[in-house]
Write an enzyme that holds these catalytic residues in place. Sequence first.
Site, PDB file in Angstrom:
ATOM      1  N   ARG A 104       0.826  -1.210   0.000  1.00 42.91           N
ATOM      2  CA  ARG A 104       0.000   0.000   0.000  1.00 42.91           C
ATOM      3  C   ARG A 104       0.852   1.248   0.000  1.00 42.91           C
ATOM      4  NH1 ARG A 104      -0.003   4.001   2.813  1.00 42.91           N
ATOM      5  NH2 ARG A 104      -0.080   2.831   4.751  1.00 42.91           N
ATOM      6  N   THR A 146      10.684  14.665   4.376  1.00 38.08           N
ATOM      7  CA  THR A 146      11.307  14.399   5.678  1.00 38.08           C
ATOM      8  C   THR A 146      12.829  14.423   5.578  1.00 38.08           C
ATOM      9  OG1 THR A 146       9.434  13.067   6.388  1.00 38.08           O
ATOM     10  CG2 THR A 146      11.524  12.691   7.517  1.00 38.08           C
ATOM     11  N   TRP A 176      14.044   8.394   5.003  1.00 34.06           N
ATOM     12  CA  TRP A 176      12.868   7.523   5.107  1.00 34.06           C
ATOM     13  C   TRP A 176      11.938   7.700   3.904  1.00 34.06           C
ATOM     14  CZ3 TRP A 176      14.271   4.076   8.307  1.00 34.06           C
ATOM     15  CH2 TRP A 176      14.968   4.405   9.476  1.00 34.06           C
ATOM     16  N   ILE A 177      12.532   7.616   2.721  1.00 39.61           N
ATOM     17  CA  ILE A 177      11.797   7.892   1.489  1.00 39.61           C
ATOM     18  C   ILE A 177      11.416   6.572   0.817  1.00 39.61           C
ATOM     19  CG2 ILE A 177      11.808   9.106  -0.700  1.00 39.61           C
ATOM     20  CD1 ILE A 177      12.061  10.884   1.850  1.00 39.61           C
ATOM     21  N   CYS A 252      -0.387  17.472  -0.110  1.00 42.17           N
ATOM     22  CA  CYS A 252      -0.067  16.127  -0.598  1.00 42.17           C
ATOM     23  C   CYS A 252      -0.152  15.118   0.539  1.00 42.17           C
ATOM     24  CB  CYS A 252       1.334  16.104  -1.218  1.00 42.17           C
ATOM     25  SG  CYS A 252       1.572  17.182  -2.647  1.00 42.17           S
ATOM     26  N   GLN A 293     -15.843 -17.554  26.651  1.00 41.97           N
ATOM     27  CA  GLN A 293     -16.368 -16.197  26.771  1.00 41.97           C
ATOM     28  C   GLN A 293     -15.293 -15.131  26.590  1.00 41.97           C
ATOM     29  OE1 GLN A 293     -18.529 -15.844  30.453  1.00 41.97           O
ATOM     30  NE2 GLN A 293     -20.108 -17.315  29.854  1.00 41.97           N
ATOM     31  N   LEU A 352      -3.952 -15.970  19.157  1.00 41.86           N
ATOM     32  CA  LEU A 352      -3.096 -16.965  18.514  1.00 41.86           C
ATOM     33  C   LEU A 352      -2.009 -17.491  19.446  1.00 41.86           C
ATOM     34  CD1 LEU A 352      -4.504 -15.690  15.955  1.00 41.86           C
ATOM     35  CD2 LEU A 352      -2.383 -16.173  14.747  1.00 41.86           C
ATOM     36  N   GLU A 377       3.544  10.110   7.818  1.00 43.39           N
ATOM     37  CA  GLU A 377       2.445  10.999   7.405  1.00 43.39           C
ATOM     38  C   GLU A 377       1.816  11.716   8.601  1.00 43.39           C
ATOM     39  OE1 GLU A 377       2.436  11.174   4.335  1.00 43.39           O
ATOM     40  OE2 GLU A 377       2.846   9.238   3.448  1.00 43.39           O
TER      41      GLU A 377
END
Length: 398
Positions: A104, A146, A176-177, A252, A293, A352, A377
Site C-alpha cells: 500500500r 522528511t 525515510w523515502i 499532498c 467467553q 493466537l 504521514e
Amino acid sequence: MSARSRTPLPPFDPADPLGIDDLLEPEDLAIRETVRTWAADRVLPHIADWYEKGELPGIRELARELGSIGALGMSLEGYGCAGASSVQYGLACLELEAADSGIRSLVSVQGSLAMYAIHRFGSEEQKQRWLPGMAAGEIIGCFGLTEPDHGSDPASMRTFAKKDGTDWVLTGRKMWITNGSVAGVAVVWAHTDDGIRGFVVPTETPGFSAPEIKHKWSLRASVTSELVMDEVRLPEDAVLPEVTGLKGPLSCLSHARYGIVWGAMGAARSSFEAAVAYSRTREQFGRPIGGFQLTQAKLADMAVELHKGILLAHHLGRRLDAGRLRPEQVSFGKLNNVREAIEICRTSRTILGANGISLEYPVMRHATNLESVLTYEGTVEMHQLVLGKALTGLDAFR
C-alpha cells in the site's frame, strides 16, 4: 402491518456485520474485487518470505501490474489515470494493506504524493512528461520531504535550492523515502529565497543518489531510502510552478493520509480474520477456544472497532468526493484508525498465543508494519494537536 415490517431481514454477515457494503455501488465492489484478487495472486503467496528477507523483489514488475489495474494515481483525472472516486481509491488501499503495508505504501507514495504533487501543482509540460508513465507503472516516483533531523517540523528543512543563472542548484538530504532507490523521478521540497518550493528531479541527474536503508524491523517488504542531493543542477522549469510554501507538501500529505485511514483497516481486517479462523480450530480444554467467553469478548470488541473504522473511512471518502473533507477530519481518521488497527493486531496475537509471532500468520507482520504507519504521514502527537487546535481554537504547536 407495513410492507417494510414484512420484509425479511437479511442474514447476519460476520464479514460485514454493519452491512456497510450496502453503501457501495456495483463498480465499487468490482474495483475492490479486482484489487483483492491481484493481491491474493501476486502478494500473499510470497509476502512472508519477502518480509523475512527484508526485500521487495520484482518491484518494477509489481508497479507495472498495479498500473495495469488502474491502481496508480487512481483518483486523479486524465494523463492515463483511472479517474476513480475517492471511495474506490480507499477500497483499493484497504485491500492492498490487507496484503501488506509495504505494498500500500508503494501505491500511496506513487499516486497520492508524487503523482498528486505533479498533477495539482505542476505545469502542463511536467504533467505530460511524467504522469502517463507513472500511471502505467513504467516510471516509479518518490516524494522527498522528511529530513534526518526534521520530521514533524518540515518548515525547518535544510535542503536548499538556489538560482544560478536560469538553473536551480539543489543541495540537501531527505530520509525515510519510500521507493527512493527505484524511482525514476523524485518530487523534492526545498527552501528557496522565495519560500519552500517543490522540484521535479529526474533521478539520473548528476549529484542525485538514493542509498537504500537496511536493517528495518518494520515495512520490511518495502524499498526505503535516503535521498542525497549534492549540487544537483536542474533547469528553470523543474520547479512546480503552482505553489509556494508548506501548503504544497502538506496538501499532498493530507491526500496520502486519507489512503492510510482505509489502509490501516486492511491490516486490522487481515489480523482479525486470522484470529477468528484460529479460534474456531484451536482446541484447549476439550473444545475450540472460540467457544470461551473471554475469546468471544475479544473478537466482539475487535469487530466493533474494525467496522467502526471502515465506516469512518467511508464517511471521509464521501466527503472527499463531495469536496467537503477538511484536513482536521483526515487527522481524525488517521489518528483513530491506525491506533485501533494496532490494538486489533495485538489482541489478535493474544488469541493466537505463541503462534501469533510466527510468519505463518500475518498478525505480527501487520503489527510491526503499523508501528511505522502510526508515525509516518504525521505522528499521533501531531494529529492530536491538529484536533486540539480545531477544538479549542488555541495553537499548541509552538
